[in-house]
Design a protein around this motif. Structure first.
Motif, mmCIF file in Angstrom:
data_model
loop_
_atom_site.group_PDB
_atom_site.id
_atom_site.type_symbol
_atom_site.label_atom_id
_atom_site.label_comp_id
_atom_site.label_asym_id
_atom_site.label_seq_id
_atom_site.Cartn_x
_atom_site.Cartn_y
_atom_site.Cartn_z
ATOM 1 N N GLN A 65 9.480 -8.020 2.317
ATOM 2 C CA GLN A 65 10.075 -7.033 3.230
ATOM 3 C C GLN A 65 10.341 -5.711 2.510
ATOM 4 O OE1 GLN A 65 9.839 -8.176 6.188
ATOM 5 N NE2 GLN A 65 9.511 -10.285 5.507
ATOM 6 N N GLU A 66 10.877 -5.810 1.299
ATOM 7 C CA GLU A 66 11.198 -4.597 0.538
ATOM 8 C C GLU A 66 9.948 -3.753 0.314
ATOM 9 O OE1 GLU A 66 11.062 -2.258 -3.019
ATOM 10 O OE2 GLU A 66 10.354 -4.337 -3.075
ATOM 11 N N GLY A 67 8.844 -4.381 -0.087
ATOM 12 C CA GLY A 67 7.612 -3.647 -0.324
ATOM 13 C C GLY A 67 7.007 -3.073 0.944
ATOM 14 N N ASN A 68 7.085 -3.823 2.036
ATOM 15 C CA ASN A 68 6.556 -3.320 3.307
ATOM 16 C C ASN A 68 7.385 -2.151 3.839
ATOM 17 O OD1 ASN A 68 4.553 -5.215 3.179
ATOM 18 N ND2 ASN A 68 5.449 -6.603 4.684
ATOM 19 N N MET A 69 8.704 -2.236 3.644
ATOM 20 C CA MET A 69 9.550 -1.102 4.030
ATOM 21 C C MET A 69 9.142 0.146 3.251
ATOM 22 S SD MET A 69 13.320 -2.849 4.038
ATOM 23 C CE MET A 69 13.578 -4.505 4.677
ATOM 24 N N HIS A 70 8.959 -0.032 1.956
ATOM 25 C CA HIS A 70 8.589 1.099 1.106
ATOM 26 C C HIS A 70 7.254 1.688 1.535
ATOM 27 C CE1 HIS A 70 7.963 3.617 -2.350
ATOM 28 N NE2 HIS A 70 6.931 2.913 -2.760
ATOM 29 N N THR A 71 6.289 0.812 1.869
ATOM 30 C CA THR A 71 4.962 1.281 2.273
ATOM 31 C C THR A 71 5.033 2.093 3.556
ATOM 32 O OG1 THR A 71 3.922 -0.627 1.221
ATOM 33 C CG2 THR A 71 2.628 0.534 2.887
ATOM 34 N N LEU A 72 5.724 1.565 4.559
ATOM 35 C CA LEU A 72 5.828 2.282 5.835
ATOM 36 C C LEU A 72 6.596 3.583 5.682
ATOM 37 C CD1 LEU A 72 6.510 -0.668 8.309
ATOM 38 C CD2 LEU A 72 4.432 0.715 8.142
ATOM 39 N N GLU A 73 7.639 3.565 4.867
ATOM 40 C CA GLU A 73 8.420 4.787 4.673
ATOM 41 C C GLU A 73 7.598 5.849 3.953
ATOM 42 O OE1 GLU A 73 10.638 7.762 2.865
ATOM 43 O OE2 GLU A 73 9.941 6.098 1.619
ATOM 44 N N ALA A 74 6.752 5.419 2.998
ATOM 45 C CA ALA A 74 6.007 6.373 2.178
ATOM 46 C C ALA A 74 4.804 6.957 2.899
ATOM 47 C CB ALA A 74 5.564 5.702 0.880
ATOM 48 N N GLU A 88 -7.129 6.460 6.362
ATOM 49 C CA GLU A 88 -8.237 5.517 6.423
ATOM 50 C C GLU A 88 -8.990 5.549 5.096
ATOM 51 O OE1 GLU A 88 -12.403 5.021 8.924
ATOM 52 O OE2 GLU A 88 -10.643 5.859 9.951
ATOM 53 N N GLY A 89 -9.292 4.380 4.555
ATOM 54 C CA GLY A 89 -10.005 4.285 3.284
ATOM 55 C C GLY A 89 -9.110 4.319 2.059
ATOM 56 N N ALA A 90 -7.802 4.507 2.252
ATOM 57 C CA ALA A 90 -6.875 4.624 1.113
ATOM 58 C C ALA A 90 -6.108 3.335 0.852
ATOM 59 C CB ALA A 90 -5.895 5.768 1.359
ATOM 60 N N GLY A 91 -6.636 2.197 1.343
ATOM 61 C CA GLY A 91 -5.902 0.938 1.227
ATOM 62 C C GLY A 91 -5.563 0.544 -0.190
ATOM 63 N N PHE A 92 -6.523 0.708 -1.110
ATOM 64 C CA PHE A 92 -6.266 0.297 -2.493
ATOM 65 C C PHE A 92 -5.236 1.192 -3.161
ATOM 66 C CE2 PHE A 92 -9.897 -2.482 -2.155
ATOM 67 C CZ PHE A 92 -9.615 -3.486 -3.073
ATOM 68 N N GLN A 93 -5.308 2.482 -2.900
ATOM 69 C CA GLN A 93 -4.325 3.385 -3.491
ATOM 70 C C GLN A 93 -2.928 3.082 -2.972
ATOM 71 O OE1 GLN A 93 -7.272 4.093 -2.222
ATOM 72 N NE2 GLN A 93 -8.198 5.940 -3.098
ATOM 73 N N ILE A 94 -2.829 2.788 -1.673
ATOM 74 C CA ILE A 94 -1.524 2.466 -1.090
ATOM 75 C C ILE A 94 -1.012 1.137 -1.640
ATOM 76 C CG2 ILE A 94 -0.323 1.921 1.063
ATOM 77 C CD1 ILE A 94 -2.359 3.825 2.459
ATOM 78 N N ALA A 95 -1.903 0.146 -1.740
ATOM 79 C CA ALA A 95 -1.498 -1.158 -2.273
ATOM 80 C C ALA A 95 -1.032 -1.031 -3.714
ATOM 81 C CB ALA A 95 -2.656 -2.144 -2.165
ATOM 82 N N GLN A 96 -1.714 -0.199 -4.501
ATOM 83 C CA GLN A 96 -1.306 -0.011 -5.897
ATOM 84 C C GLN A 96 0.072 0.622 -5.970
ATOM 85 O OE1 GLN A 96 -3.084 -1.240 -8.483
ATOM 86 N NE2 GLN A 96 -1.323 -0.701 -9.734
ATOM 87 N N MET A 97 0.336 1.597 -5.095
ATOM 88 C CA MET A 97 1.664 2.214 -5.026
ATOM 89 C C MET A 97 2.711 1.162 -4.679
ATOM 90 S SD MET A 97 3.154 4.641 -2.026
ATOM 91 C CE MET A 97 3.070 3.200 -0.958
ATOM 92 N N ARG A 98 2.392 0.324 -3.713
ATOM 93 C CA ARG A 98 3.323 -0.708 -3.269
ATOM 94 C C ARG A 98 3.571 -1.730 -4.361
ATOM 95 N NH1 ARG A 98 3.525 -5.822 -1.406
ATOM 96 N NH2 ARG A 98 4.793 -6.271 0.441
#
Length: 415
Positions: free
Chosen positions: A97-106, A243-253
């Motif tokens: 939950q903490e990581g998903n919150m951070h992802t959506l907020e960012a 779109e296409g930035a999934g890996f960059q976002i996942a790495q941030m998360r």
């Protein structure tokens, strides 16, 4: 130890420590002694008490109901909640939950934040993160991602198979990593898509039984679920971030998530060692207190030293992450902490003997919980690969020349 955390970080961590000692750990002890699992209603009571103490969701901006702490400032609090199996959840700071919150907020859109982030923070809904796949799909090598999302008008059509989806079984929505452009390298052609779990075609296959699943302690369905996606249609506007930035976002998360895990498990190791030290001081064998046996004293000393090194390393990685890129520092901190905390909990269990493997104490739960940390959020081997790659980038010809001048047999250029 003095780690020179900011005054704000120390003040909040002190209040979190008091909350753990006064509210959470006593309830944990009751659950252990009476086999009386904590219910979701009780957890909601903890959330209300955390709100009253201004401790709820420390990682989330105030506008969405959290405390708005900077990343480095919240880490000491994560260490305190790690002292209890109920700790992180009790202040709404648990994975995923903490990581998903951070992802959506960012990177989420304003609509996504209002519809999904705000109720997620408050605990009105739950979420899962769906990246890992069965063989031969994405695992330690995420480039092997098989799940696809193809555009059909203004919709994504998703097909794929995921497992080890954290908290997936009871999730209201998933953040799904999928290939959205097969003509591009996965690093450029992968996106994260928000998928409500009640969407047609979403099949929750099962909650995977695993090491560290504690139904007798927490009567809340958690764990890691297996999902299949059969022509699942969601609006293209459900794309999280670009779109296409999934890996960059996942790495941030994952970068920040790895460090919060490190701090939670450091707290777990600290409490385990404290229990063990108290136990062996009172336990007598062969004519004296067990704590006077030199072999154990030296092992405790080594564990305390390694744990101090891990806590220092995590704080350094957090400072670097606050400044920007810190992939190698995070990899080092995660690998080192995962191993030394596992060793510390194992030592604590050994020190307590029969009481260690019994479940009247929390150490047996900690032991089951901590071993997966060397696998989740990147295996030891994957992080060592990152560290080694960086290490060999520093090698230069001058180093080789220094070796050759002392060993002429290495210089074969004339031949």
């Amino acid at each position: 130890m003095e780690y020179h955390d900011s005054e704000k970080a120390k003040e909040v961590a002190s209040r979190v420590e008091a909350f753990m000692d006064e509210e959470v750990i006593p309830r944990e002890r009751q659950a252990l002694q009476n086999r009386d699992p904590v219910t979701i209603d009780e957890m909601r009571d903890f959330w209300e008490k955390a709100k009253e103490r201004d401790l709820f969701a420390p990682q989330v901006p105030e506008e969405y109901g959290g405390q708005g702490l900077d990343f480095s400032d919240m880490l000491p609090s994560f260490e305190q909640v790690g002292r209890s199996m109920l700790g992180a959840m009790s202040i709404r700071a648990h994975a995923p939950q903490e990581g998903n919150m951070h992802t959506l907020e960012a990177v989420g859109s304003e609509e996504q934040k209002e519809e999904w982030l705000r109720p997620l923070v408050q605990g009105d809904i739950s979420s899962g993160f769906a990246m890992t796949e069965p063989q031969q799909g994405a695992g330690s090598d995420p480039k092997m991602l098989k799940t696809t999302a193809k555009k059909d008008g203004d919709e994504w059509v998703i097909n794929g198979h995921k497992w080890w989806t954290s908290d997936g079984y009871d999730a209201d929505f998933l953040l799904v990593m999928a290939r959205t452009d097969l003509d591009k390298h996965p690093y450029e052609g992968t996106s994260i898509i928000l998928v409500p779990t009640d969407t047609d075609g979403v099949e929750c296959v099962r909650d995977i039984p695993h090491l560290g699943h504690f139904d007798d302690l927490i009567d809340i369905q958690r764990g890691h679920a297996e999902f299949k996606f059969h022509n699942v249609r969601v609006p293209v506007e459900n794309t999280v971030g670009a779109e296409g930035a999934g890996f960059q976002i996942a790495q941030m998360r994952l970068g920040g998530g790895r460090l919060t895990h490190c701090m939670r498990y450091s707290g777990m190791a600290m409490r385990s060692l404290n229990i063990a030290k108290a136990y062996i001081q009172h336990r007598e064998a062969f004519g004296s207190s067990v704590s006077e046996k030199q072999a154990l004293r030296h092992r405790i000393a080594d564990a305390e030293t390694n744990l101090h090194a891990a806590r220092t390393m995590v704080r350094h990685a957090a400072r670097e992450l606050d400044r920007g890129e810190a992939r190698v520092e995070v990899a080092m901190a995660k690998t080192f902490t995962a191993n030394v905390t596992t060793e510390a909990v194992d030592l604590a269990l050994q020190c307590c003997g029969g009481n260690g493997i019994g479940k009247d104490l929390p150490i047996a739960y900690f032991y089951e919980s901590i071993r997966p940390f060397r696998i989740v959020d990147g295996t030891d081997e994957v992080h060592r690969r990152t560290i080694a790659r960086d290490a060999f980038e520093d090698v230069n010809d001058e180093d080789l020349e220094n070796i050759i001048q002392f060993d002429p047999e290495l210089d074969k250029t004339d031949e």
